[in-house]
Design an enzyme around this catalytic site. Structure first.
Site, PDB file in Angstrom:
ATOM      1  N   GLY A  25      22.531  -0.390 -12.523  1.00 29.79           N
ATOM      2  CA  GLY A  25      24.211  -0.279 -12.534  1.00 29.79           C
ATOM      3  C   GLY A  25      24.692   0.235 -13.677  1.00 29.79           C
ATOM      4  O   GLY A  25      25.875  -0.373 -13.807  1.00 29.79           O
ATOM      5  N   ALA A  26      24.231   1.010 -14.308  1.00 29.96           N
ATOM      6  CA  ALA A  26      24.442   1.461 -15.826  1.00 29.96           C
ATOM      7  C   ALA A  26      25.821   2.692 -15.491  1.00 29.96           C
ATOM      8  O   ALA A  26      26.089   3.215 -16.739  1.00 29.96           O
ATOM      9  CB  ALA A  26      23.627   2.094 -16.500  1.00 29.96           C
ATOM     10  N   ASN A  27      26.094   2.853 -14.324  1.00 32.67           N
ATOM     11  CA  ASN A  27      26.834   4.129 -14.181  1.00 32.67           C
ATOM     12  C   ASN A  27      28.615   3.829 -14.297  1.00 32.67           C
ATOM     13  O   ASN A  27      29.330   4.398 -14.416  1.00 32.67           O
ATOM     14  CB  ASN A  27      26.758   5.014 -13.000  1.00 32.67           C
ATOM     15  CG  ASN A  27      27.212   4.198 -11.751  1.00 32.67           C
ATOM     16  OD1 ASN A  27      26.059   3.328 -11.410  1.00 32.67           O
ATOM     17  ND2 ASN A  27      28.043   4.027 -10.932  1.00 32.67           N
ATOM     18  N   GLY A  29      31.636   0.060 -15.010  1.00 27.37           N
ATOM     19  CA  GLY A  29      31.633  -1.207 -15.363  1.00 27.37           C
ATOM     20  C   GLY A  29      30.879  -1.873 -16.399  1.00 27.37           C
ATOM     21  O   GLY A  29      30.689  -1.335 -17.442  1.00 27.37           O
ATOM     22  N   GLY A  31      27.771  -2.519 -16.611  1.00 28.93           N
ATOM     23  CA  GLY A  31      26.597  -2.059 -17.007  1.00 28.93           C
ATOM     24  C   GLY A  31      26.721  -0.685 -17.866  1.00 28.93           C
ATOM     25  O   GLY A  31      25.782  -0.439 -18.610  1.00 28.93           O
ATOM     26  N   SER A 151      26.928 -15.293 -11.901  1.00 30.17           N
ATOM     27  CA  SER A 151      28.572 -15.106 -11.963  1.00 30.17           C
ATOM     28  C   SER A 151      28.963 -16.622 -11.947  1.00 30.17           C
ATOM     29  O   SER A 151      28.186 -17.468 -11.353  1.00 30.17           O
ATOM     30  CB  SER A 151      28.740 -14.348 -10.509  1.00 30.17           C
ATOM     31  OG  SER A 151      30.126 -14.895 -10.203  1.00 30.17           O
ATOM     32  N   TYR A 176      27.314 -13.828  -1.010  1.00 29.92           N
ATOM     33  CA  TYR A 176      27.460 -13.461  -2.644  1.00 29.92           C
ATOM     34  C   TYR A 176      27.159 -14.419  -3.290  1.00 29.92           C
ATOM     35  O   TYR A 176      26.262 -14.560  -4.442  1.00 29.92           O
ATOM     36  CB  TYR A 176      28.847 -12.811  -2.912  1.00 29.92           C
ATOM     37  CG  TYR A 176      28.958 -12.627  -4.231  1.00 29.92           C
ATOM     38  CD1 TYR A 176      28.665 -11.371  -4.792  1.00 29.92           C
ATOM     39  CD2 TYR A 176      29.796 -13.327  -5.276  1.00 29.92           C
ATOM     40  CE1 TYR A 176      28.656 -11.261  -6.075  1.00 29.92           C
ATOM     41  CE2 TYR A 176      30.017 -12.968  -6.541  1.00 29.92           C
ATOM     42  CZ  TYR A 176      29.193 -12.006  -7.101  1.00 29.92           C
ATOM     43  OH  TYR A 176      29.530 -11.412  -8.296  1.00 29.92           O
TER      44      TYR A 176
END
Length: 313
Positions: A25-27, A29, A31, A151, A176
């Protein structure tokens, strides 16, 4: 050190040259911030994103912010085990650090390509499979770490072993919370198994507190939830730069023991500089760790073996 005074920042990250990291998820936020700061400290960072276009845009953003950054965009869809296997097969032979950051939140009930409830499948099972498939590469390095992002909402979670895929009834927030509790149990059981195998691998967890990212709005299709979250992000949340600090601390702070959980040090762990925190009591149920692990191996077909690949160079 800065962390001991309670003001640890990305400027305190130790030299990461010669180290190779994967950030899921590095693209965007958290990440993106995590990947950028690891690159700034000298690491080679593999930017794992769901699409090539997003990964390339993230790489360009980091290159513009960090002179000389070494970043490699790569496609990874955690909701597709074939994609997870392909990514792992193509990953660098040397891998020192894995940041299990990607996730979805409060999404309508959908299924992954493999038929899992999407939040449990993406947030937990995808990362479980990815870590297992990359394990031999990590064990060939001298000081490997896995950091799994959980979280605060794990506190409301319950692992429903009789209905892990929410087939009998679906709560988007309940699913979640279950996935985030599963993230912590995975972290702790991975460390227990690494210790039992006399492995150098360290498994740690982190949470960002309440950080302003696109995660909150991206999952929901309810306009009033998007509106409420946007207002909350503006009024109460800390920045993504601050929210990423617990992950970066867990990933790089020297001499942290395996099984450490890091979060913001402010009131109710909502915001602030990183510190070691304690999870909800239910997250420390070792019997549940083992059961979740066994179910996860069965569902993904990924079985962990603590044997290194050929020595990394």
């Amino acid at each position: 050190m800065a962390g001991e005074r309670g003001r640890w920042t990305a400027a305190d990250i130790p030299d990461q040259r010669e180290r190779v990291a994967v950030v899921t998820g590095a693209n965007s936020g958290l990440g993106l911030v995590t990947a950028r700061e690891l690159a700034r400290a000298g690491a080679r960072v593999v930017l794992a994103s769901r699409s090539a276009e997003k990964g390339e845009a993230a790489a360009a953003s980091i290159a513009a912010a960090v002179a000389g950054a070494t970043v490699d965009p790569a496609v990874l869809d955690l909701a597709d085990l074939d994609s997870v296997r392909a990514f792992a097969a193509a990953a660098p032979d040397r891998l020192d650090l894995l940041i299990n950051n990607a996730g979805i939140m409060a999404a309508p009930r959908r299924l992954t390509r493999d038929g899992f409830e999407s939040q449990f499948g993406t947030n937990h099972l995808g990362h479980f499979a990815l870590t297992g498939l990359l394990l031999s590469k990590m064990l060939a390095t001298p000081a490997p770490r896995v950091v799994t992002v959980s979280s605060l909402m794990h506190r409301g979670g319950k692992i429903d072993f009789d209905d892990l895929q929410s087939e009998r009834g679906y709560s988007r927030w309940g699913a979640y919370q279950q996935s985030k509790l599963a993230n912590l149990m995975f972290c702790f059981e991975l460390q227990r198994r690494a210790t039992e195998a006399a492995s150098a691998l360290l498994s740690l967890a982190a949470h960002p507190g309440y950080a302003a990212t696109n995660l909150q709005a991206a999952g929901t299709d309810r306009f009033y939830e998007r509106w409420f979250m946007a207002i909350g992000n503006k009024l109460f949340a800390q920045s993504a730069q601050m929210g990423a600090l617990p992950t970066l601390y867990a990933a790089t702070f020297p001499d942290l023991p395996g099984g450490t959980y890091v979060g913001p040090g402010g009131r109710n762990e909502q915001r602030g500089y990183p510190k070691v925190v304690t999870a909800a009591g239910k997250a420390y149920d070792e019997q549940a760790w083992r059961r979740l692990w066994e179910v996860s191996e069965e569902l993904t077909g990924v079985h962990y073996e603590f044997e290194p690949a050929q020595a990394a160079t």
